[in-house]
Scaffold this motif. Structure first.
Motif, mmCIF file in Angstrom:
data_model
loop_
_atom_site.group_PDB
_atom_site.id
_atom_site.type_symbol
_atom_site.label_atom_id
_atom_site.label_comp_id
_atom_site.label_asym_id
_atom_site.label_seq_id
_atom_site.Cartn_x
_atom_site.Cartn_y
_atom_site.Cartn_z
ATOM 1 N N CYS A 35 1.246 -1.174 -0.243
ATOM 2 C CA CYS A 35 -0.335 0.046 -0.275
ATOM 3 C C CYS A 35 0.890 1.300 0.056
ATOM 4 O O CYS A 35 1.910 1.585 0.860
ATOM 5 N N LEU A 36 0.088 2.290 -0.828
ATOM 6 C CA LEU A 36 0.668 4.258 -0.381
ATOM 7 C C LEU A 36 -0.063 5.042 -0.319
ATOM 8 O O LEU A 36 -0.906 5.064 -0.978
ATOM 9 N N PHE A 37 0.352 5.394 0.506
ATOM 10 C CA PHE A 37 0.317 6.898 0.779
ATOM 11 C C PHE A 37 -0.196 8.177 -0.063
ATOM 12 O O PHE A 37 1.389 8.464 0.130
ATOM 13 N N VAL A 38 -1.027 9.064 -0.961
ATOM 14 C CA VAL A 38 -0.562 9.996 -1.368
ATOM 15 C C VAL A 38 -0.721 10.971 -1.040
ATOM 16 O O VAL A 38 -2.324 11.590 -1.064
ATOM 17 N N GLY A 39 0.282 11.965 -0.939
ATOM 18 C CA GLY A 39 -0.641 13.045 0.062
ATOM 19 C C GLY A 39 -0.111 14.407 -0.068
ATOM 20 O O GLY A 39 1.386 14.597 -0.317
ATOM 21 N N ASP A 40 -1.084 15.786 0.051
ATOM 22 C CA ASP A 40 0.603 16.964 0.036
ATOM 23 C C ASP A 40 0.668 18.311 1.356
ATOM 24 O O ASP A 40 1.168 18.462 1.508
ATOM 25 N N GLY A 41 0.111 17.453 2.270
ATOM 26 C CA GLY A 41 0.255 17.717 3.166
ATOM 27 C C GLY A 41 0.721 16.530 5.207
ATOM 28 O O GLY A 41 0.850 15.642 5.086
ATOM 29 N N GLU A 42 0.798 17.222 6.347
ATOM 30 C CA GLU A 42 1.171 16.921 7.881
ATOM 31 C C GLU A 42 0.638 15.429 7.618
ATOM 32 O O GLU A 42 1.157 14.514 8.444
ATOM 33 N N THR A 43 -0.701 15.786 7.930
ATOM 34 C CA THR A 43 -1.580 15.000 8.087
ATOM 35 C C THR A 43 -1.582 13.673 7.705
ATOM 36 O O THR A 43 -1.634 12.351 8.000
ATOM 37 N N ASP A 44 -0.694 13.463 6.062
ATOM 38 C CA ASP A 44 -0.746 12.504 5.920
ATOM 39 C C ASP A 44 0.445 11.928 5.747
ATOM 40 O O ASP A 44 0.113 10.794 5.594
ATOM 41 N N VAL A 45 1.380 12.444 6.144
ATOM 42 C CA VAL A 45 2.295 11.810 6.452
ATOM 43 C C VAL A 45 2.132 11.107 7.899
ATOM 44 O O VAL A 45 3.156 9.635 7.599
ATOM 45 N N GLN A 46 1.871 11.900 8.451
ATOM 46 C CA GLN A 46 1.153 11.036 9.820
ATOM 47 C C GLN A 46 0.138 10.703 10.181
ATOM 48 O O GLN A 46 0.964 8.984 11.250
ATOM 49 N N THR A 47 -0.558 10.135 9.009
ATOM 50 C CA THR A 47 -1.681 8.667 8.743
ATOM 51 C C THR A 47 -0.924 7.614 8.005
ATOM 52 O O THR A 47 -1.334 6.700 9.305
ATOM 53 N N ALA A 48 -0.043 7.708 7.580
ATOM 54 C CA ALA A 48 0.529 6.606 6.489
ATOM 55 C C ALA A 48 1.583 5.749 7.744
ATOM 56 O O ALA A 48 1.397 5.074 7.656
ATOM 57 N N ALA A 49 1.953 7.200 8.709
ATOM 58 C CA ALA A 49 2.832 6.458 9.507
ATOM 59 C C ALA A 49 2.118 5.632 10.596
ATOM 60 O O ALA A 49 2.722 4.251 11.043
ATOM 61 N N ASN A 50 1.353 6.382 11.046
ATOM 62 C CA ASN A 50 0.432 5.367 11.879
ATOM 63 C C ASN A 50 -0.685 3.921 11.716
ATOM 64 O O ASN A 50 -0.673 3.183 12.799
ATOM 65 N N ALA A 51 -0.183 4.879 10.205
ATOM 66 C CA ALA A 51 -0.644 2.696 9.419
ATOM 67 C C ALA A 51 0.078 1.970 9.274
ATOM 68 O O ALA A 51 -0.771 0.777 8.879
ATOM 69 N N GLY A 52 1.422 2.401 9.624
ATOM 70 C CA GLY A 52 2.199 1.314 8.840
ATOM 71 C C GLY A 52 2.364 1.228 7.623
ATOM 72 O O GLY A 52 3.233 0.139 7.099
ATOM 73 N N ILE A 53 2.458 2.721 6.588
ATOM 74 C CA ILE A 53 2.504 2.385 5.167
ATOM 75 C C ILE A 53 3.404 3.523 4.149
ATOM 76 O O ILE A 53 3.332 4.794 5.590
#
Length: 216
Positions: free
Chosen positions: A161-179
């Motif tokens: 899985c890959l998370f693609v975003g433009d914001g700090e919350t996206d970076v943090q969300t991916a980290a919290n989800a382990g992806i």
């Protein structure tokens, strides 16, 4: 190759800054508050509509924030998308991902009515499997609940899985989800702010994103 890409919406797939600015300024004007610039609007979005209003109002006045928030929410739910548009290369990249058999999903802090309106107008043809947004019972990013639900529903492994975003919350969300996360640099945040949030992988265009996903 990745089997699932989860996208943020505003600032990632769609440039909605002028729409958001127009609507929030209508609400601010109604309550005799100063308008936001486009840059202020980009800075204030990312953590949900209420946080946007709190930042725009700029006062520790809960009653005023609530009034502006209610007005903004009603206006935003019914506003036109004529000032919004897909970022350059987005359509081609999404079509290529789809043709390669990659599942697509969206996780956004945008309110549901506004999300589905722009999704239907700009993105439905690309066949996103799930679109999860701000609702009464949905935790906002960086809480990973929506992201983890999509991963579970898809049946793929986190490393696929890959998370693609433009914001700090996206970076943090991916980290919290382990992806893994890819941060785009055409959106609402600077590279410096994204780095400070922990971002490590960056792309400057959808062509670069395609190369990262499809070529490794």
């Amino acid at each position: 190759m990745y089997k699932l890409i989860i996208f943020d919406l505003d600032g990632t797939l769609l440039n909605t800054s002028l729409t958001i600015q127009s609507v929030i300024n209508e609400s601010l004007k109604k309550f005799s508050l100063p308008p936001l610039t486009v840059e202020q609007t980009k800075e204030f979005v990312g953590n949900g509509a209420r946080k946007l209003v709190e930042r725009a109002v700029g006062k520790a006045d809960g009653e005023l924030v609530e009034k502006v928030y209610c007005d903004y929410s009603e206006r935003f739910a019914n506003c036109s998308g004529k000032l919004s548009f897909l970022y350059e290369g987005a359509a081609e990249a999404l079509q290529n991902f789809k043709e390669c058999g990659i599942s697509l999903a969206i996780v956004t802090n945008k309110p549901k009515a506004a999300t589905m309106r722009v999704y239907d107008e700009f993105l439905a043809k690309f066949g996103f499997g799930e679109v999860l947004c701000q609702t009464k019972n949905t935790p906002l990013k960086p809480n990973p609940a929506s992201t983890l639900k999509i991963i579970s529903d898809s049946g793929v492994k986190p490393e696929e899985c890959l998370f693609v975003g433009d914001g700090e919350t996206d970076v943090q969300t991916a980290a919290n989800a382990g992806i893994k996360c890819v941060s785009v640099l055409w959106g609402f945040r600077s590279k410096e702010k994204l780095k400070a949030a922990g971002a490590k992988v960056f792309v400057n265009s959808f062509k670069e994103l395609e190369a990262f996903v499809l070529d490794g």
